[in-house]
Design a protein around this motif. Structure first.
Motif, short mmCIF file in Angstrom:
data_model
loop_
_atom_site.label_atom_id
_atom_site.label_comp_id
_atom_site.label_asym_id
_atom_site.label_seq_id
_atom_site.Cartn_x
_atom_site.Cartn_y
_atom_site.Cartn_z
N SER A 199 0.76 -1.26 0.00
CA SER A 199 -0.14 0.09 0.10
C SER A 199 0.83 1.17 -0.01
CB SER A 199 -0.94 0.01 1.11
OG SER A 199 -0.24 0.12 2.49
N ILE A 200 0.34 2.18 -0.59
CA ILE A 200 0.96 3.72 -0.71
C ILE A 200 0.60 4.39 0.50
CG2 ILE A 200 1.22 5.87 -1.91
CD1 ILE A 200 0.42 4.39 -4.51
N HIS A 201 -0.51 4.29 0.80
CA HIS A 201 -1.07 4.77 2.12
C HIS A 201 -2.36 4.03 2.37
CE1 HIS A 201 -3.29 7.35 -0.66
NE2 HIS A 201 -4.18 7.49 -0.12
N ILE B 172 -6.31 9.43 13.20
CA ILE B 172 -5.89 8.22 12.47
C ILE B 172 -4.61 7.87 12.95
CG2 ILE B 172 -4.98 9.32 10.57
CD1 ILE B 172 -6.02 7.28 8.83
N SER B 173 -4.56 6.31 13.10
CA SER B 173 -3.45 5.72 13.53
C SER B 173 -3.08 4.35 12.92
CB SER B 173 -3.23 5.63 15.17
OG SER B 173 -4.38 4.69 15.50
N ARG B 174 -1.97 3.90 12.97
CA ARG B 174 -1.65 2.69 12.51
C ARG B 174 -0.81 1.72 13.31
NH1 ARG B 174 0.35 3.27 6.81
NH2 ARG B 174 1.25 1.18 6.96
N ASP B 175 -1.15 0.37 13.01
CA ASP B 175 -0.22 -0.65 14.03
C ASP B 175 0.11 -1.41 12.73
OD1 ASP B 175 0.60 -3.02 15.32
OD2 ASP B 175 -0.79 -2.50 16.87
N ASN B 176 1.47 -1.43 12.54
CA ASN B 176 1.85 -2.39 11.37
C ASN B 176 1.95 -3.75 11.86
OD1 ASN B 176 2.52 -0.09 9.90
ND2 ASN B 176 4.46 0.45 10.52
N THR C 90 0.07 7.56 5.97
CA THR C 90 1.22 7.09 5.09
C THR C 90 2.00 6.02 5.92
OG1 THR C 90 2.85 8.57 5.69
CG2 THR C 90 1.33 9.07 3.66
N ALA C 91 2.60 5.22 5.18
CA ALA C 91 3.45 4.06 5.77
C ALA C 91 4.39 4.54 6.60
CB ALA C 91 4.39 3.21 4.51
N GLY C 92 4.89 6.04 6.46
CA GLY C 92 5.85 6.53 7.44
C GLY C 92 5.13 7.23 8.39
N GLY C 93 3.84 7.38 8.56
CA GLY C 93 2.99 7.82 9.75
C GLY C 93 2.63 9.17 9.48
N GLY C 94 2.59 9.81 8.27
CA GLY C 94 2.19 11.28 7.72
C GLY C 94 0.65 10.95 7.64
N VAL C 95 0.24 12.03 8.35
CA VAL C 95 -1.66 12.12 8.40
C VAL C 95 -2.13 13.34 7.68
CG1 VAL C 95 -1.57 10.53 10.55
CG2 VAL C 95 -1.34 13.06 10.38
N ASN C 96 -3.28 13.16 7.41
CA ASN C 96 -4.10 13.98 6.63
C ASN C 96 -5.28 13.95 6.85
OD1 ASN C 96 -4.39 16.22 4.74
ND2 ASN C 96 -5.16 14.79 3.16
#
Length: 116
Positions: A32-34, A70-74, A53-59
């Motif tokens: 995924s790109i984001h 928004i958050s992510r858990d890889n 994004t994969a790097g944690g950038g948010v919009n």
């Protein structure tokens, strides 16, 4: 094989909170790109709510800034949308989207209803 699994929708009163989850297959997550959350209210076009994004950038959409996160858990191949101070105008079907260079996958959607 289920590629995208969403959960966490429901009904809540104005001012309440909900947390949406989206889990992707290993292939989609790695390519995924984001990843992002979109929503579509009755009679309206689908719109971006938030992306990461994969790097944690948010919009964020202007309408949810300061209220949604928004958050992510890889490790779990998942993203989350914490929604606070919900308003009736947040009522919509929320979709998880996973775009890649050669794919654009959407979840089945989860209903969020904010009503007194």
């Amino acid at each position: 094989q289920v590629q995208v699994q969403e959960s966490g929708g429901g009904s809540v009163q104005p001012g309440g909170s909900l947390r949406l989850s989206c889990t992707a297959s290993e292939r989609l997550f790695s390519l995924s790109i984001h990843m992002g959350w979109y929503r579509q209210a009755p009679g309206k076009e689908r719109e971006l709510v938030a992306s990461i994004t994969a790097g944690g950038g948010v919009n964020y959409a202007d309408s949810v800034k300061g209220r949604f996160s928004i958050s992510r858990d890889n490790r779990k191949r998942s993203i989350y949308l914490q929604m606070n101070s919900l308003k009736p105008e947040d009522t919509a079907v929320y979709y998880c989207r996973i775009p890649g260079r050669q794919f654009d996958v959407w979840g089945q959607g989860t209903q969020v209803t904010v009503s007194s």
